[in-house]
Write an enzyme that holds these catalytic residues in place. Sequence first.
Site, PDB file in Angstrom:
ATOM      1  N   ASP A  20     123.944 -46.930 -33.934  1.00  0.00           N
ATOM      2  CA  ASP A  20     124.755 -48.150 -32.324  1.00  0.00           C
ATOM      3  C   ASP A  20     123.512 -48.430 -32.642  1.00  0.00           C
ATOM      4  OD1 ASP A  20     126.118 -49.472 -30.517  1.00  0.00           O
ATOM      5  OD2 ASP A  20     125.578 -48.435 -29.087  1.00  0.00           O
ATOM      6  N   GLU A  51     128.224 -54.344 -21.824  1.00  0.00           N
ATOM      7  CA  GLU A  51     127.215 -53.436 -22.035  1.00  0.00           C
ATOM      8  C   GLU A  51     126.446 -53.418 -20.848  1.00  0.00           C
ATOM      9  OE1 GLU A  51     125.535 -52.383 -25.653  1.00  0.00           O
ATOM     10  OE2 GLU A  51     127.306 -53.512 -26.380  1.00  0.00           O
TER      11      GLU A  51
END
Length: 792
Positions: free
Chosen positions: A314, A515
Amino acid sequence: MMEQRFRRLACGAGLAALLAGCAGTPPVEIARAPVAAAPDANTPEALLARMSVERKVAQLVMPDIGSITPEDVRKYRFGTILNGGNSGPYGDDKAPAADWLKLADEYWEASTAPLPGDEPVIPAVWATDAVHGHANIIGATVFPHNIGLGATGDADLIRRIGAATAVEIEVTGIDWTFAPTIAVARDDRWGRTYESYSEDPALVSRLGAAMVEGLQGRPGEPGFLGEGKVAATAKHFFGDGGTVQGVDQGDVNGDLAALMAIHAAPYPAAIGAGVASVMASFNSINGTKMHGNGPLLTGELRGNLGFEGLVVGDWNGHGQVDGCTNSDCPQALLAGLDVYMVPEDWKALHASLTKQVKDGTIPMARLDEAVLRVLRLKQQLGIFDGEVKPSQRALGGKWDRLGSPEHRAIAREAVAKSQVLLKNTGVLPLKAGARIEVAGRAADNIPQQAGGWSVTWQGGGDLTAADFPGATSIYAGIAAAARAGGGEAVLAVDGASQAKPDVAIVVFGEEPYAEFVGDRKDLAFRDEEGLNLLKAYRTRGVPTVAVFLSGRAMWMNRELNAADAFVAAWLPGSEGAGVADVLFGQRPATGRLSFSWPAACDGAPVNGPQGALFPFGYGLDLTAAARLAPLDEECAALTVDTGAAWFANGKLGMQVQAVADNALLPDLRGGGNGITATGIDRKAQEDARRIAFAPGAKLTLTGPDSGAAWRIAYQVNARPTAPVTVTAGGTPFDITQPMAVAEGKGWREMVLSSACLGTAGGSLTFASKGAFALQISEITRDEAAVGAECSF
């Protein structure tokens, strides 16, 4: 042989010739790995045998389109490329779809340019976060976020959504998506809860596998990863939905077997569905970051679960591993990561990995293993079977397929099936011929109903309906349905109409986020716009329907008490008419909670009936009225002072605004009147800001007036060339010299109090008479530092 998207060419022309070593160019001396060639010159093994160490390493480095050019791709020959949520072609995250395809062609052409000697040409593949449709692209179909899809419980629908999304991705020339998220979210305070289908591992497993099949096709069947299909990614392995207090990228603690029974449970189904890649998670498991966790990335994922595909990192996740930086982390590759997602530091990472292979820190066998996984993914996609660039593929540039009526119809169906009716005293379904008033800022607000990961990473902000051409707002859907039934619906955002309607629909909810920006300390919903509208209509004797937009289940006792009907609409995306389909009874109310609805507002995790106001699986139909006993409206969290944090984790505090003269900068992002605020990375993706001042520009922050001092984490890369001042409403205080001293010294902290500012009220203004840039990662008010000496 599986069906492929590219036509085959014989050796002697184009890409096939380059792959087979037919280019006829002079050889050069480059470090080369001792790997034996396979008989077929186009197999991954044969290609690997002819690759230099430098080219092998490049296959494992994934830069962002915002930091590389086609010329960079031509020089380094990256194996993979991504676009982050705020990255767009040529620096424009709102670029038209044609520009995405144009850039895809440029990267393809750069990566397939001839190389000297026997070095094979390996085309790059492009990956994107198409997490609820190809929603980065203006004009694409925006499907409901996963939390809404979980409420449908319909695997066939999710499979069709995946198939539609794959087609729209291919239209723009992209090969690979970082979806689906198969997190099992167990604490709704987590800012990514809406990316999870459910708190229930079994439901996540079933729907996640269906999405993989929709995106890729089924292994062994015609069309698998062929035309109209893209590579999928199951993410994030593992534990992303189980962090302590729902903190994004945080720690997951407990017995490993028990944790895997919940959070790794969806992976066998995704692997069984043939998922091409798995993304490593940001979080730690019992203190060890997953990007460097060999026992889990290699031992569990590959050994016990049998995954044979590619493991991708990521966003700079490898940089969070102990002993690592974004540009230097052999630990991640040794632990089992195959591809580093390194948006900006790609050049330094490529250099460090190359050096570490050559000095033996990274064994050649491990490098070859990772590169083979990249090459095999490309082989599955048909990349080695022809020279066709993205715009020449069957779906490349077929703009009628982007946001097509057929895809929008699937999205509208999904919206309707995701609506969960929590309360209904008999006002629903709405009666034909009724005069309806629709209120609330979210009613005619497509960016808000779309949520995060919509055109931009965070969504919302300065986006408007113009950024979602072809989309339908919730109000527009209601108005059309009302007209079709012989009635009418009028928009009164603030509820201030003259005539008394037969019924009022109040649409309200969370502002978009993505997020960690969406992390919360509790589940109390503090924006009282919807509550006040519901109460005002009740005072007028008007029946009400509450339509709540959110990325999670929240404590809504006050609103549930005030409304006659309450619908959890989640984040429906571009097809708001699906909400009206249920309100008017055109479709049945079949949505059921895939997350338990909390009875308390403190944020304690609720998974199952204990502590739930409405349990997992709850949802009413439209056939009978269902009243609720009055709910307790006491919530201690509502009395907690939330004014201390003015800016943190890439987000302004709830009561804080940033203004450049009269230009509002939502979440300290955007520009106007000489100020340009852009997201930068400090500890996480875009958790900080670079504030660029044009000569004479001013930036003002306003928030709660506590009288406390300000603590500001800041960094200066280039000293100011003219005076820089700060004021809290009194005499401007010159900070030119401290800013010059801070140049190049990394992140520091300044304390600003009444001792230097003369006052410490509810506003703070920075001004620069010359061009200057200040980086900020955190601004807080500190009661303990009232009147303290100012410092830098």
